[in-house]
Design a protein around this motif. Sequence first.
Motif, PDB file in Angstrom:
ATOM      1  N   LEU A 499      24.754  61.061   9.372  1.00 22.26           N
ATOM      2  CA  LEU A 499      26.093  60.493   9.582  1.00 22.26           C
ATOM      3  C   LEU A 499      26.165  59.075   9.019  1.00 22.26           C
ATOM      4  O   LEU A 499      27.116  58.718   8.308  1.00 22.26           O
ATOM      5  N   LEU A 500      25.158  58.261   9.331  1.00 23.85           N
ATOM      6  CA  LEU A 500      25.165  56.882   8.841  1.00 23.85           C
ATOM      7  C   LEU A 500      25.152  56.850   7.314  1.00 23.85           C
ATOM      8  O   LEU A 500      25.845  56.042   6.695  1.00 23.85           O
ATOM      9  N   GLU A 501      24.383  57.741   6.700  1.00 26.93           N
ATOM     10  CA  GLU A 501      24.331  57.784   5.232  1.00 26.93           C
ATOM     11  C   GLU A 501      25.707  58.104   4.657  1.00 26.93           C
ATOM     12  O   GLU A 501      26.162  57.450   3.700  1.00 26.93           O
ATOM     13  N   SER A 530      22.304  44.326   8.895  1.00 26.34           N
ATOM     14  CA  SER A 530      21.927  43.382   9.959  1.00 26.34           C
ATOM     15  C   SER A 530      21.558  44.069  11.271  1.00 26.34           C
ATOM     16  O   SER A 530      20.527  43.735  11.876  1.00 26.34           O
ATOM     17  N   PRO A 531      22.352  45.053  11.764  1.00 26.66           N
ATOM     18  CA  PRO A 531      21.939  45.738  13.001  1.00 26.66           C
ATOM     19  C   PRO A 531      20.588  46.435  12.847  1.00 26.66           C
ATOM     20  O   PRO A 531      19.788  46.464  13.786  1.00 26.66           O
ATOM     21  N   LEU A 532      20.327  46.937  11.651  1.00 23.36           N
ATOM     22  CA  LEU A 532      19.049  47.600  11.388  1.00 23.36           C
ATOM     23  C   LEU A 532      17.895  46.613  11.554  1.00 23.36           C
ATOM     24  O   LEU A 532      16.886  46.917  12.202  1.00 23.36           O
ATOM     25  N   LEU A 533      18.027  45.416  11.004  1.00 20.17           N
ATOM     26  CA  LEU A 533      16.935  44.429  11.072  1.00 20.17           C
ATOM     27  C   LEU A 533      16.690  43.982  12.503  1.00 20.17           C
ATOM     28  O   LEU A 533      15.541  43.784  12.918  1.00 20.17           O
ATOM     29  N   VAL A 534      17.765  43.838  13.279  1.00 22.99           N
ATOM     30  CA  VAL A 534      17.601  43.445  14.688  1.00 22.99           C
ATOM     31  C   VAL A 534      16.798  44.493  15.440  1.00 22.99           C
ATOM     32  O   VAL A 534      15.862  44.174  16.188  1.00 22.99           O
ATOM     33  N   ILE A 535      17.133  45.762  15.242  1.00 21.47           N
ATOM     34  CA  ILE A 535      16.428  46.839  15.941  1.00 21.47           C
ATOM     35  C   ILE A 535      14.984  46.951  15.451  1.00 21.47           C
ATOM     36  O   ILE A 535      14.065  47.153  16.244  1.00 21.47           O
ATOM     37  N   LEU A 536      14.768  46.800  14.142  1.00 22.50           N
ATOM     38  CA  LEU A 536      13.398  46.880  13.625  1.00 22.50           C
ATOM     39  C   LEU A 536      12.521  45.799  14.246  1.00 22.50           C
ATOM     40  O   LEU A 536      11.333  46.019  14.492  1.00 22.50           O
ATOM     41  N   CYS A 537      13.087  44.647  14.499  1.00 22.42           N
ATOM     42  CA  CYS A 537      12.301  43.556  15.086  1.00 22.42           C
ATOM     43  C   CYS A 537      12.081  43.740  16.580  1.00 22.42           C
ATOM     44  O   CYS A 537      10.979  43.500  17.083  1.00 22.42           O
ATOM     45  N   GLU A 538      13.107  44.166  17.298  1.00 22.26           N
ATOM     46  CA  GLU A 538      13.039  44.164  18.757  1.00 22.26           C
ATOM     47  C   GLU A 538      13.111  45.542  19.410  1.00 22.26           C
ATOM     48  O   GLU A 538      12.938  45.657  20.615  1.00 22.26           O
ATOM     49  N   ASP A 549      11.807  56.249   9.358  1.00 22.82           N
ATOM     50  CA  ASP A 549      11.596  57.560   8.719  1.00 22.82           C
ATOM     51  C   ASP A 549      12.883  58.153   8.162  1.00 22.82           C
ATOM     52  O   ASP A 549      12.890  58.737   7.065  1.00 22.82           O
ATOM     53  N   TYR A 550      13.973  58.021   8.911  1.00 26.12           N
ATOM     54  CA  TYR A 550      15.192  58.742   8.552  1.00 26.12           C
ATOM     55  C   TYR A 550      16.268  57.866   7.903  1.00 26.12           C
ATOM     56  O   TYR A 550      16.960  58.312   6.984  1.00 26.12           O
ATOM     57  N   TYR A 551      16.425  56.629   8.395  1.00 23.43           N
ATOM     58  CA  TYR A 551      17.586  55.822   7.996  1.00 23.43           C
ATOM     59  C   TYR A 551      17.279  54.886   6.831  1.00 23.43           C
ATOM     60  O   TYR A 551      18.012  54.816   5.846  1.00 23.43           O
ATOM     61  N   LEU A 552      16.148  54.177   6.937  1.00 26.69           N
ATOM     62  CA  LEU A 552      15.834  53.139   5.956  1.00 26.69           C
ATOM     63  C   LEU A 552      15.747  53.669   4.514  1.00 26.69           C
ATOM     64  O   LEU A 552      16.310  53.061   3.597  1.00 26.69           O
ATOM     65  N   LEU A 590       9.186  43.603   8.317  1.00 29.15           N
ATOM     66  CA  LEU A 590       8.970  43.326   6.889  1.00 29.15           C
ATOM     67  C   LEU A 590       8.020  44.363   6.280  1.00 29.15           C
ATOM     68  O   LEU A 590       8.266  44.892   5.187  1.00 29.15           O
ATOM     69  N   MET A 591       6.935  44.662   7.003  1.00 33.42           N
ATOM     70  CA  MET A 591       5.978  45.665   6.505  1.00 33.42           C
ATOM     71  C   MET A 591       6.664  47.024   6.329  1.00 33.42           C
ATOM     72  O   MET A 591       6.440  47.734   5.344  1.00 33.42           O
ATOM     73  N   ALA A 592       7.498  47.391   7.297  1.00 38.90           N
ATOM     74  CA  ALA A 592       8.183  48.686   7.232  1.00 38.90           C
ATOM     75  C   ALA A 592       9.116  48.753   6.029  1.00 38.90           C
ATOM     76  O   ALA A 592       9.155  49.754   5.296  1.00 38.90           O
ATOM     77  N   CYS A 593       9.867  47.678   5.812  1.00 41.45           N
ATOM     78  CA  CYS A 593      10.814  47.666   4.686  1.00 41.45           C
ATOM     79  C   CYS A 593      10.076  47.712   3.355  1.00 41.45           C
ATOM     80  O   CYS A 593      10.473  48.441   2.433  1.00 41.45           O
ATOM     81  N   LEU A 594       9.002  46.934   3.246  1.00 43.17           N
ATOM     82  CA  LEU A 594       8.243  46.910   1.993  1.00 43.17           C
ATOM     83  C   LEU A 594       7.590  48.259   1.717  1.00 43.17           C
ATOM     84  O   LEU A 594       7.577  48.746   0.581  1.00 43.17           O
ATOM     85  N   ARG A 595       7.034  48.865   2.783  1.00 44.92           N
ATOM     86  CA  ARG A 595       6.381  50.166   2.601  1.00 44.92           C
ATOM     87  C   ARG A 595       7.377  51.209   2.099  1.00 44.92           C
ATOM     88  O   ARG A 595       7.118  51.940   1.141  1.00 44.92           O
ATOM     89  N   THR A 596       8.518  51.264   2.760  1.00 42.75           N
ATOM     90  CA  THR A 596       9.525  52.260   2.376  1.00 42.75           C
ATOM     91  C   THR A 596      10.013  52.015   0.956  1.00 42.75           C
ATOM     92  O   THR A 596      10.164  52.959   0.168  1.00 42.75           O
ATOM     93  N   ALA A 597      10.238  50.737   0.625  1.00 46.79           N
ATOM     94  CA  ALA A 597      10.745  50.414  -0.706  1.00 46.79           C
ATOM     95  C   ALA A 597       9.729  50.786  -1.787  1.00 46.79           C
ATOM     96  O   ALA A 597      10.083  51.347  -2.822  1.00 46.79           O
ATOM     97  N   ARG A 598       8.447  50.489  -1.528  1.00 49.42           N
ATOM     98  CA  ARG A 598       7.435  50.806  -2.541  1.00 49.42           C
ATOM     99  C   ARG A 598       7.271  52.323  -2.696  1.00 49.42           C
ATOM    100  O   ARG A 598       7.137  52.839  -3.807  1.00 49.42           O
TER     101      ARG A 598
END
Length: 1771
Positions: A499-501, A530-538, A549-552, A590-598
């Motif tokens: 749905l988000l996609e 921005s909401p994604l980054l807040v949740i990834l951190c906290e 796994d699904y959204y990023l 940050l690690m999660a975003c970099l891993r997914t991007a690579r």
Amino acid sequence: MVLKKKKKEIQVDAFFLDHQQLEKLQRYSKAEEQNLASLLLRCAQLSDGIQQIQCIKQVMPLVKKMDQNSAYDPMVKACLDILGEVYFSLGVRNPLKKVLASSLNSLPEEFMTLAVQSFVCCLREELKTTDIYVYRKVLDNLVSCMEDFSLGRAAIKNLFEEVLQFLQKSLLDIQEENRKNHGNRIVQTQLMHDLLIAIKVSMMLVQKLQDNIQGSPWRHHESFVWQSMCSLLKSSANFLMDATLLQTVQTTSGLAVILFTKAMYEPVEELPSLVSDLLLGSMKHAGVPAWFLCNCGTLCTEELPDSVRLFLCHGALAMLEWKNGSMGENGEKLLLDIASVLLSLSSELKESSMATSLSRILAIWTNSALTALVSGSPNLKIKLNGNSDVIGKLLEYIYTHWEHPLDAVKHQTKLIFKNLLQIHQTAVTGSSEKPDPFFARLIKRLLSLEWHVKGKYASLGCLVECVGTENVLQLDRTIPVQVLDVMNDQSLAPYASDLLETMFTNHKAHFSSSFQESNWIDQWHEIWVSPLLVILCEGNHDQTTYIIDYYLPKLLKCSPDSLSYMIRILQASADANLGSRSTRGALGALMACLRTARAHGHLELSNIMSNGLVSTECIKQGLVHQHSQVCIDALGLLCETHRSTEIVSMEEMQLIQFFMMYNLNSQSPSVRQQISSLLRKLFCRIQESSQVLYKLEQNKTKQELLENSAKRHPLEILERYKDFMSSVCDRLFEVLFPGSSHPTRFSALTILGSVAEIFSVPKGQAQVFQLDQEIDSTRVQTLIQCFASTFEEVKVLAFGLLMKLHDVAFNLLDSESLDLLFQAAMDLSTSTKPYDCVTASYLLNFLVHHKGLQQFCLGKWVEHNPQMEENTSVSTVEKNTLAVIKLLLMNVEEEIHQAKKSLLQAAASFPMYGRVHCITGALQQLPFNNLTCVAEWKELVARLILMSYRLSAVVSPVVQSSSPEGLIPMDSDSESAGRLQMILHEIQPQDTNDYFMQAKILKENCKVESEKLADHRPMENICTEMRGKERQTCDVTAQMVLVCCWRSMKEVSLLLGTLCKLLPSQPASESSDGLITVEQVKNIGDYFKHHLLQSRHRGAFELAYAGFVQLTEMLSRCNSESLCKMPEQWLSRVLEEIKSCDPSSTLCATRRSAGIPFYIQALLASEPKKSKTDLLKMTMKELISLAAPLNESSSVIPQVHALNILRALFRDTRLGENIMPYVADGIQAAILGFMSPVWAVRNSSTLLFSALITRIFGVKRGKDENSKKNRMTGREFFSRFPSLYPFLLKHLEVVTSTLNSEAEELKIHPSLFLLLLILGRLYPSPMDGTYSALSMAPFVPFIIRCGHSPVYRSREMSGRALVPFVMVNEVPHTVLYLMEGLPDSTSPCIRQNNIHGTLLQVFHLLQSYLESEQLVHSDLQEGLGDIITCIGTKLWLAKRPNPCLVTRAAYLDVLVMLSAHLGKLQKQAMKLFGFWDDMNRIISDSELVSGIPYSSAVPGLIQYLQSITKLVISVLSVTAGADIQSSSSPVAKKIAKPSLSVVHLLHCEFHEVRLLALEAILLWLKQRNSKQIAEEGGGVLCLLIDLEGTLLTMALKEKNLQCFCKVLEILYNMDLRNVLPKTECSIKMNPNELLTWSLNIVDISNSTEVQSIALKFASRLIVHLLQNNQQISEVVLKKWVQLIVYFCGDEQETEMLLAAAEVLKSITSFLLINEKLILGLSDTLAIWKCVVLLLQNEDVVVRDAVAEVIQVAQSERKSSKGTGMLTFLYI
């Protein structure tokens, strides 16, 4: 560069010509030049199909070179004849056939006539076939001819009548043959597939060769073609009505009936009317042609079965022309009629296959409707717009089925919804109304649904595509955040991400098209990133994992440029927000975003590291992070790349080595699995990139080498790879030392297995690394030692690795080591420890691969077989396995002989199950399809089966005893032993030592005579004692005997199951190479039946079941007709035995029918899934009739058996959706059984009911009883189980009729509880429309009456059960109705049970109403105003005139809920001054103000006090608000002065009141500390003023443990600057005395909770005093340090360890790393020692908590550049 994997070679069967054909070609071929004949001759002589293909491709170029006169050349005619014969001889899947057809399609025109003649001749021969089982080949050839093959089609045109005749004959012949083979499932399945192909060929013929059936000549009813068409139509109609055929055959027949009718019917315009009449059952014979009535009479005269109507609908939709309005008004009427029929069938067809077909056909209908609408009439557009009746009913279908358990139905439902929206758009094209009211209404209803409804996501996604994301967000801007919050549930995460996609992709497209400037991206980031980054951190672990796994990946795919935005935001806070054990922090995000991007190719790691965006130190921090998933993400960043051949850099290798130093011992299985998987990807990358490097090296010229000398040389990189892999293997073998932990071993062995697999050496290919070269004898021993692990998965991994290295391993093992290993395996196989025999099995399975096993080891045990030694064709494994099994068999036969004499001796010295386990293990790794010594294996198998029976006969008396757990007297007194006599006499064993006849103790050479029992003399030993040959005493307990027996039964069952599963069975009459006969299989089946139906011990019959399942699966696949029918025969017999109630029956009626359910489960689960499941249908029919007998006088035992078996079947996931049609009957049987006077029936009914609730609503994952995850809407429930609607309604009426309010006696109906339990699992949905015939309204009055039950729990349940039956907009009306039914204070007859039940119903209805998201705010407030007014009229129930404290509490609970809700709506709340005034009056009149005249023993007092206290706290929190405090209204001023204060509550004598008050204070404090409420002194903060003194006094005087803990926790959370000044006046203590008091509490308390909070409070006090330069005596500080040390002891509970960790963290910066060493060196070091101890604690939670101490220290070190104690510690 990406290396493509080598494609698997295609196998092509070559064709061969017979002698005559070869002679013909030789006659025409020319040696001097290549002509067509010589080419075909050469082609025929090739044995490779691929080469023949190349040859065939040369035919056409050769033919095209020939001149036109060659057409008359007899050689050409002969060659074309042979090509035709070859074509028809080839199989349909042979690529040669397609190549030949493709070549012949380009045949020059002058040769076409000849070719057609040849093909006609060949086809005519094919059509003469009479063998039914060869029909399939002819049919396949006909299909091939009609598929893009001009010659074939021409041949069929020429032989059209003959083809029709063949098809007509084949249909009739196959049908008759199928009837003759009834019961032979395998043959019938084959015939039905042949029949299916025949029908499809008939349809293809009519569709593709319409020219032959159009025009007048053939329409004469006497013509052959017409007669044949009539015959095909008649056969198709018969197949359609035949329910015994496969569903696919019936479906295709439905298509055929419509197609053939369409081809034959005139006028065509009337055809839609005919089909409509057929579907609606309104056929009038007057206007129907005679030929149709003659051939399709069964469809016209009978009331059609639902399935037939469904298949006819499918036929009409698929075969009629819906484009261009060609069928006119009749076609439009038919379209609407089909929709009506399909929707009516949706409530009838519940079987899974039918439900799937129906959803698929409905989706086809929506496609047809879309097609028809394009050119449809205005009337059709009106009838198909969103407001029409048809679309409304379709929406009903969608809402009912969007959460269907079948994925296929859910998928089709989504398609239906998507098409439905398009239908509406097409129907209202040109409408000027914007926004579209239909879409607006749909969006509003969908948004009002709760997010746990899976169907909501796909439907919203479809709507977003129609109306745009922006229009949806205008209704609710928080949707992205809401959906992200839902993603902590894995079952919802995929739907949410989809749905988000859809939304963010649509939104981005909208922004980019609407705004030319680039600044829109910031707004897009604000909404979606921005909401994604807040949740990834906290966010919590699950939520962040599923979002990554699904959204990023989807977000980055849509907007790769957003990565730089993410890195910039996260990098800014990464140092400050490192995360913790529960949250990832900015570093983890940050690690999660970099891993997914690579991994998805959006960045290069080398680029971001060289640019300084991410440092090596940052990645290192990630690799050893507290949060395990951050470690995995950091590892994934290194291992996962978009290109599998990307070079692994030196930095990456170093970081991987760093990671492996610390993470191989992870306690989490999922983390270990992820580590192994990621490292495997890295190794694959090394292997594939090394191949590229080798190729580069080989292709380089000397010049290139000179030019690129500055660049890295490929050989250097390869050398680094080799060194890296070698160091990795060194590390992995290093951690496999004896005694290493299971997680470490598991990780190391898994990774080594990947290395061995990936770096295996293919022939002729260079390999960068070979594990073989790293292996030495020490490492082989290390791997063999892993077999001794108690964890079987470690044994499996070690065995697998050794098998990959067995050549090297065996070369490193000398004969002495081999002998020792074999000896050890034989010894372990007879150990009394069960896991030892597993070790022995793996050892033997490893050793049988050694060529010298017979020479070095087996020669000492068994005689050599010279004949086998000489036979070089026998493989080493087969030879050794045969010898090992013979040896084991010889031993176990001797042991069985000994066990017959003494089972005690066997249990103590040589339990036989180990040997049998080793035999089974050896058999399982043998390739039984490729054995050489067949005769020897046959003999061995016969001996194994015989041994199994003998062993079973020895041990079965124990496991079949009615009390298998207690067959040896374990007490020292003779009285206890005497009580066992009855059990021991129950069985007749073969034990010759009389053990089963007497309870006694045995010793070698001295028997304790049985007379001792009679003398009642006490026994010396409490267990039987045995002495072996070495005179070592061994105690034989009852448990040892039982373990020996049931494990032996287990191994026998698994062995027999393995024999049946692995060995090919042979028909008894044939002498083939089969190793097991039909007779042996039947005997094994009888053995399993005997033990499953008679064993009492659960372990025994469960394990017999495991073997029996293997047998039944083999029976379902075998070709022997007698074996195929055995499951059906066994099932019939056991059902007859259950029904017979024979007193002599040995079936066990206790222990939940013991093995009977297992027996029936195995028989039914083995039935082929795609069959008609006739056995399941027959069994369920019998069981349902037994479980719910019509005759009450019938025997109870069959009913108990039936209920127990049904329970097992409903729990069996293998039966899948096939069992769902019987759920409703099962529920009815359970409810009826619950009313039985017999306890056994009630007990079994309860168990069945529980299994059914799980089957219907799903497995309960959480602890929340009222969670909506395991619930269903009322409409969905009754749509799926319509028969339960009248049943539940009727029984509810019966139940409530017993709740007569006028009668004084107590009447409780037994089924009330079950009824309310089901109804309580339903929940209301805003999608409940008016189209459903299953209205919820009739249930409401009965459920309301259930609230009058005398049982408290029933009244509670009726309150919850009422909610789903009242529509949300009806709640105010229903609440008012219920409130008006409550009595006034002056009423003559007041029934408190009725009042209580009504109030509970009001409470739950209001709760649902206030939580509802589907009401407009104004509607909610209007309804709420009416409810508050009505509630005000019954306030006496909350006051003293009401003598019942329980109902006063229930009324107060309603008021608390209302006040809490109004408190959130400050402005509206202020308008209801009258309500708050009423609340204040209730409080001032309560016993809390005037004093409580009751003792705690008064029923309902505590409940009442808790409710009134909650009301006080709620009113206090609202009236303390700034709006009321600042209001000038006199009423407001009155309200602003409450009757009770918080202090008053704290002084109450009842601890329940004090506890609630303390919890409220603690909540307010935490809200203030987390800045959730304003600091300006307004609101609830004014309630916290001057509480410190009261709390200090309470701390000294409080006796209740819970309250005391809360007081200390509040003081711990308060600002000590406000607390300490009050100590002198409140408790006459100075701060140092308060500290001493708190330390004493820690010392003397017995409660870990009190100790923990007291230590935390004392520690905070110490830090505060020291920071403020106040003196603390050295003795007190010493005591505090000692307490911390005590708290950190290994034996302490986790709560205390965590408290210590929190304290250590809080004092780190001030005391532990301060250069002044305030505590002194020894005490500081003692506390640091505590940190080190906790870091090594077994509990991972404790380790993670104390690791934060190091984290704090590190951050301080960075800021202070390392000073004092911290520098010392790091040095």
